[in-house]
Design a protein around this motif. Structure first.
Motif, PDB file in Angstrom:
ATOM      1  N   PHE A 166       0.708  -1.180   0.050  1.00 13.07           N
ATOM      2  CA  PHE A 166      -0.039   0.207   0.053  1.00 13.07           C
ATOM      3  C   PHE A 166       0.697   1.269  -0.055  1.00 13.07           C
ATOM      4  O   PHE A 166       0.152   2.339   0.027  1.00 13.07           O
ATOM      5  CB  PHE A 166      -0.929  -0.036   1.073  1.00 13.07           C
ATOM      6  N   VAL A 167       2.119   1.295   0.121  1.00 14.45           N
ATOM      7  CA  VAL A 167       2.924   2.388  -0.226  1.00 14.45           C
ATOM      8  C   VAL A 167       4.053   2.241  -1.043  1.00 14.45           C
ATOM      9  O   VAL A 167       4.090   3.194  -1.883  1.00 14.45           O
ATOM     10  CB  VAL A 167       4.045   2.607   1.354  1.00 14.45           C
ATOM     11  N   VAL A 168       4.593   1.333  -1.116  1.00 15.81           N
ATOM     12  CA  VAL A 168       5.671   1.017  -2.355  1.00 15.81           C
ATOM     13  C   VAL A 168       5.139   0.593  -3.473  1.00 15.81           C
ATOM     14  O   VAL A 168       5.393   1.354  -4.595  1.00 15.81           O
ATOM     15  CB  VAL A 168       6.864   0.076  -1.957  1.00 15.81           C
ATOM     16  N   LEU A 169       4.247  -0.227  -3.888  1.00 14.32           N
ATOM     17  CA  LEU A 169       3.549  -0.593  -4.865  1.00 14.32           C
ATOM     18  C   LEU A 169       2.902   0.561  -5.699  1.00 14.32           C
ATOM     19  O   LEU A 169       3.257   0.812  -6.806  1.00 14.32           O
ATOM     20  CB  LEU A 169       2.702  -1.741  -4.590  1.00 14.32           C
ATOM     21  N   PRO A 170       2.020   1.473  -5.154  1.00 14.70           N
ATOM     22  CA  PRO A 170       1.739   2.482  -5.925  1.00 14.70           C
ATOM     23  C   PRO A 170       2.345   3.528  -6.079  1.00 14.70           C
ATOM     24  O   PRO A 170       2.369   4.078  -7.291  1.00 14.70           O
ATOM     25  CB  PRO A 170       0.406   3.048  -4.623  1.00 14.70           C
ATOM     26  N   MET A 171       3.493   3.764  -5.590  1.00 16.66           N
ATOM     27  CA  MET A 171       4.543   4.722  -6.060  1.00 16.66           C
ATOM     28  C   MET A 171       5.193   4.074  -7.205  1.00 16.66           C
ATOM     29  O   MET A 171       5.300   4.971  -8.177  1.00 16.66           O
ATOM     30  CB  MET A 171       5.554   5.013  -4.914  1.00 16.66           C
ATOM     31  N   VAL A 172       5.674   2.861  -7.108  1.00 16.15           N
ATOM     32  CA  VAL A 172       6.319   2.184  -8.211  1.00 16.15           C
ATOM     33  C   VAL A 172       5.342   2.112  -9.549  1.00 16.15           C
ATOM     34  O   VAL A 172       5.748   2.574 -10.861  1.00 16.15           O
ATOM     35  CB  VAL A 172       6.700   0.915  -7.954  1.00 16.15           C
ATOM     36  N   LEU A 173       4.174   1.887  -9.502  1.00 17.91           N
ATOM     37  CA  LEU A 173       3.034   1.808 -10.324  1.00 17.91           C
ATOM     38  C   LEU A 173       2.872   3.126 -10.935  1.00 17.91           C
ATOM     39  O   LEU A 173       2.833   3.447 -12.273  1.00 17.91           O
ATOM     40  CB  LEU A 173       1.772   1.414  -9.840  1.00 17.91           C
ATOM     41  N   ALA A 174       2.924   4.402 -10.264  1.00 16.77           N
ATOM     42  CA  ALA A 174       2.727   5.618 -10.550  1.00 16.77           C
ATOM     43  C   ALA A 174       3.746   5.944 -11.486  1.00 16.77           C
ATOM     44  O   ALA A 174       3.415   6.541 -12.613  1.00 16.77           O
ATOM     45  CB  ALA A 174       2.387   6.543  -9.320  1.00 16.77           C
ATOM     46  N   GLN A 175       5.061   5.504 -10.985  1.00 10.56           N
ATOM     47  CA  GLN A 175       6.150   5.954 -11.881  1.00 10.56           C
ATOM     48  C   GLN A 175       6.379   5.204 -13.188  1.00 10.56           C
ATOM     49  O   GLN A 175       6.659   5.823 -14.512  1.00 10.56           O
ATOM     50  CB  GLN A 175       7.434   5.727 -11.098  1.00 10.56           C
ATOM     51  N   VAL A 176       5.981   3.833 -13.151  1.00 15.47           N
ATOM     52  CA  VAL A 176       5.806   3.013 -14.411  1.00 15.47           C
ATOM     53  C   VAL A 176       4.819   3.830 -15.213  1.00 15.47           C
ATOM     54  O   VAL A 176       5.254   3.865 -16.620  1.00 15.47           O
ATOM     55  CB  VAL A 176       5.496   1.494 -14.039  1.00 15.47           C
ATOM     56  N   MET A 177       3.762   3.943 -14.651  1.00 10.83           N
ATOM     57  CA  MET A 177       2.796   4.408 -15.874  1.00 10.83           C
ATOM     58  C   MET A 177       3.109   5.989 -16.421  1.00 10.83           C
ATOM     59  O   MET A 177       2.866   6.441 -17.534  1.00 10.83           O
ATOM     60  CB  MET A 177       1.370   4.694 -15.008  1.00 10.83           C
ATOM     61  N   ARG A 178       3.730   6.801 -15.295  1.00  9.14           N
ATOM     62  CA  ARG A 178       4.280   8.125 -16.036  1.00  9.14           C
ATOM     63  C   ARG A 178       5.444   7.782 -16.966  1.00  9.14           C
ATOM     64  O   ARG A 178       5.443   8.897 -17.988  1.00  9.14           O
ATOM     65  CB  ARG A 178       4.741   8.886 -14.647  1.00  9.14           C
ATOM     66  N   ARG A 179       6.348   6.896 -16.842  1.00  6.50           N
ATOM     67  CA  ARG A 179       7.360   6.618 -17.733  1.00  6.50           C
ATOM     68  C   ARG A 179       6.907   6.112 -19.134  1.00  6.50           C
ATOM     69  O   ARG A 179       7.828   5.940 -19.919  1.00  6.50           O
ATOM     70  CB  ARG A 179       8.469   6.102 -16.948  1.00  6.50           C
ATOM     71  N   GLY A 180       5.638   5.548 -19.061  1.00  7.26           N
ATOM     72  CA  GLY A 180       5.249   5.012 -20.363  1.00  7.26           C
ATOM     73  C   GLY A 180       5.482   3.622 -20.268  1.00  7.26           C
ATOM     74  O   GLY A 180       5.474   2.770 -21.474  1.00  7.26           O
ATOM     75  N   GLY A 181       5.473   2.941 -19.124  1.00  4.90           N
ATOM     76  CA  GLY A 181       5.506   1.512 -18.789  1.00  4.90           C
ATOM     77  C   GLY A 181       4.391   0.782 -19.307  1.00  4.90           C
ATOM     78  O   GLY A 181       4.361  -0.462 -19.435  1.00  4.90           O
ATOM     79  N   LEU A 182       3.158   1.473 -19.497  1.00  5.41           N
ATOM     80  CA  LEU A 182       1.898   0.727 -19.680  1.00  5.41           C
ATOM     81  C   LEU A 182       1.441   1.304 -21.045  1.00  5.41           C
ATOM     82  O   LEU A 182       1.546   2.589 -21.429  1.00  5.41           O
ATOM     83  CB  LEU A 182       0.837   1.149 -18.704  1.00  5.41           C
ATOM     84  N   THR A 183       0.809   0.542 -22.017  1.00  6.45           N
ATOM     85  CA  THR A 183       0.395   0.976 -23.436  1.00  6.45           C
ATOM     86  C   THR A 183      -0.859   1.135 -23.403  1.00  6.45           C
ATOM     87  O   THR A 183      -1.756   0.595 -22.657  1.00  6.45           O
ATOM     88  CB  THR A 183       1.004  -0.074 -24.552  1.00  6.45           C
ATOM     89  N   GLY A 184      -1.459   1.516 -24.683  1.00 12.51           N
ATOM     90  CA  GLY A 184      -3.181   1.707 -24.622  1.00 12.51           C
ATOM     91  C   GLY A 184      -3.377   3.053 -24.984  1.00 12.51           C
ATOM     92  O   GLY A 184      -2.524   4.132 -24.741  1.00 12.51           O
ATOM     93  N   SER A 185      -4.800   3.307 -24.795  1.00 13.85           N
ATOM     94  CA  SER A 185      -5.306   4.588 -25.079  1.00 13.85           C
ATOM     95  C   SER A 185      -5.287   5.198 -23.476  1.00 13.85           C
ATOM     96  O   SER A 185      -5.431   4.391 -22.544  1.00 13.85           O
ATOM     97  CB  SER A 185      -6.436   4.481 -25.592  1.00 13.85           C
ATOM     98  N   GLY A 186      -5.670   6.656 -23.499  1.00  8.79           N
ATOM     99  CA  GLY A 186      -6.076   7.173 -22.264  1.00  8.79           C
ATOM    100  C   GLY A 186      -4.668   7.868 -21.647  1.00  8.79           C
ATOM    101  O   GLY A 186      -3.747   8.110 -22.417  1.00  8.79           O
ATOM    102  N   LEU A 187      -4.859   7.984 -20.390  1.00 13.57           N
ATOM    103  CA  LEU A 187      -3.777   8.854 -19.504  1.00 13.57           C
ATOM    104  C   LEU A 187      -2.602   7.759 -19.291  1.00 13.57           C
ATOM    105  O   LEU A 187      -2.421   7.179 -18.018  1.00 13.57           O
ATOM    106  CB  LEU A 187      -4.451   9.674 -18.585  1.00 13.57           C
ATOM    107  N   THR A 188      -1.701   7.404 -20.383  1.00 10.74           N
ATOM    108  CA  THR A 188      -0.647   6.635 -19.738  1.00 10.74           C
ATOM    109  C   THR A 188       0.743   7.230 -20.539  1.00 10.74           C
ATOM    110  O   THR A 188       0.541   8.135 -21.193  1.00 10.74           O
ATOM    111  CB  THR A 188      -0.844   5.137 -20.491  1.00 10.74           C
ATOM    112  N   GLY A 189       1.536   6.593 -20.127  1.00 10.75           N
ATOM    113  CA  GLY A 189       2.918   7.164 -20.626  1.00 10.75           C
ATOM    114  C   GLY A 189       3.312   8.604 -20.291  1.00 10.75           C
ATOM    115  O   GLY A 189       2.750   9.256 -19.314  1.00 10.75           O
ATOM    116  N   ARG A 190       3.564   9.286 -21.616  1.00  7.23           N
ATOM    117  CA  ARG A 190       3.968  10.849 -21.672  1.00  7.23           C
ATOM    118  C   ARG A 190       2.609  11.503 -21.229  1.00  7.23           C
ATOM    119  O   ARG A 190       2.547  12.539 -20.621  1.00  7.23           O
ATOM    120  CB  ARG A 190       4.539  11.258 -22.854  1.00  7.23           C
TER     121      ARG A 190
END
Length: 332
Positions: A166-190
């Motif tokens: 509940f602390v580390v995972l959401p931070m890592v997930l947020a940074q992965v999403m911010r850096r374009g670690g997820l693909t697809g449409s919507g608010l992902t990557g850049r």
């Protein structure tokens, strides 16, 4: 709305949230007992804070890590050591709450904001924030186990797992999403990074609202499980406030002074002092509730660090501007 209310709304809301939870604790206990709701709230707030961290600033600070390492060491080790002597004059619930406050990581929001206001190097505060939040999965449970093992039954591995989830995972997930670690449409990557940068203030406000709900939950739990009378509780507040403020100011002074002795520039001295002494409210509330200690020391520490650092930052800014103004006057 008066300007002083707009600028201090969060501190006023903290007091109101705590008062509602404290005085209506027994009527609203069923709400606070929803563990899944507290956990989901922590996850959402930590994700929201994590998505606003800029990777470029963190990389810039890592190239010259001395200031960041000093800030991390001050935050993780010096602050808890400063809290141990308070056991001599604080009740067990209050000492436990202050100890929890000392162990939790650097705040994700105000450390960088206050560093920037003081014209310090906010990349240092970002690294300190990131490292202490990632390390809290080990530091907090072990520290709580060492300091409060007699007073609270804290399942070490379970607490590590909970913090990781509940602390580390959401931070890592947020940074992965911010850096374009997820693909697809919507608010992902850049797209997500740009959206977070544009809406940083709104995201921060939403996170603050989540913190207020956790304060409400913590007040309910603290009132129900407290063995202290109202008189004893109120009587202990001045001691807790003095202890919390002393710990914060000593850590801040140590951070600035040690950075200066090491020859670091002024902007990094400021960053070390602020990020080395500030603590996050969200994680502290969750841990205090889990450990069955008072949430008041965490609230008091958080409020006092904001007040104290506001005054200190303003003094730093005025001190820097005075020579600049004199130089401009002499050049006319």
């Amino acid at each position: 709305m008066p300007a002083w209310i707009r600028s201090n709304w969060f501190l006023l809301a903290l007091a109101v949230s705590y008062a509602i939870g404290h005085f209506g604790a027994f009527a609203m206990q069923a709400v606070a007992d929803q563990v899944w709701l507290r956990s989901a709230l922590v996850f959402a707030v930590m994700w929201a804070m994590g998505v606003t961290l800029k990777p470029d600033a963190i990389r810039r600070s890592l190239k010259q890590p001395t200031a960041s390492v000093l800030a991390v060491m001050t935050n993780m080790f010096l602050v808890p050591m400063l809290c141990f002597p308070t056991q001599l004059f604080l009740s067990d619930p209050m000492f436990g709450g202050l100890m929890v406050a000392s162990l939790v990581p650097c705040t994700l929001a105000s450390a960088s904001v206050w560093t920037r206001k003081a014209e310090g190097d906010d990349s240092v505060s970002m690294v300190a924030t990131t490292v202490t939040n990632l390390a809290c999965v080990v530091v907090v449970p072990v520290g709580v186990w060492i300091a409060l093992a007699v007073d609270a039954e804290v399942p070490l591995l379970a607490q590590m797992k909970k913090l990781a989830l509940f602390v580390v995972l959401p931070m890592v997930l947020a940074q992965v999403m911010r850096r374009g670690g997820l693909t697809g449409s919507g608010l992902t990557g850049r797209g997500l990074g740009e959206w977070a940068d544009r809406n940083k203030k709104r995201i921060s406000t939403a996170a603050q609202l989540g913190i207020l709900v956790m304060v409400f939950f913590g007040a309910i739990k603290g009132r129900i499980f407290s063995e202290q009378s109202e008189e004893a509780l109120l009587g202990s507040l001045p001691l807790v406030a003095i202890a919390a403020l002393a710990v914060h100011l000593i850590a801040l002074g140590f951070g600035v002074g040690s950075a200066k002795l090491m020859g670091l520039p002024r902007d990094q001295q400021i960053a070390v002092g602020i990020s080395g002494s500030q603590k996050t409210l969200m994680v502290g509330l969750q841990i205090a509730i889990d450990c069955g200690v008072s949430v008041l020391p965490m609230l008091i520490y958080h409020v006092l660090q904001l007040f104290a650092d506001t005054l200190i930052v303003e003094r730093w800014r005025n001190r820097k501007r005075r020579p600049e103004a004199e130089s401009d006057a002499n050049s006319v």
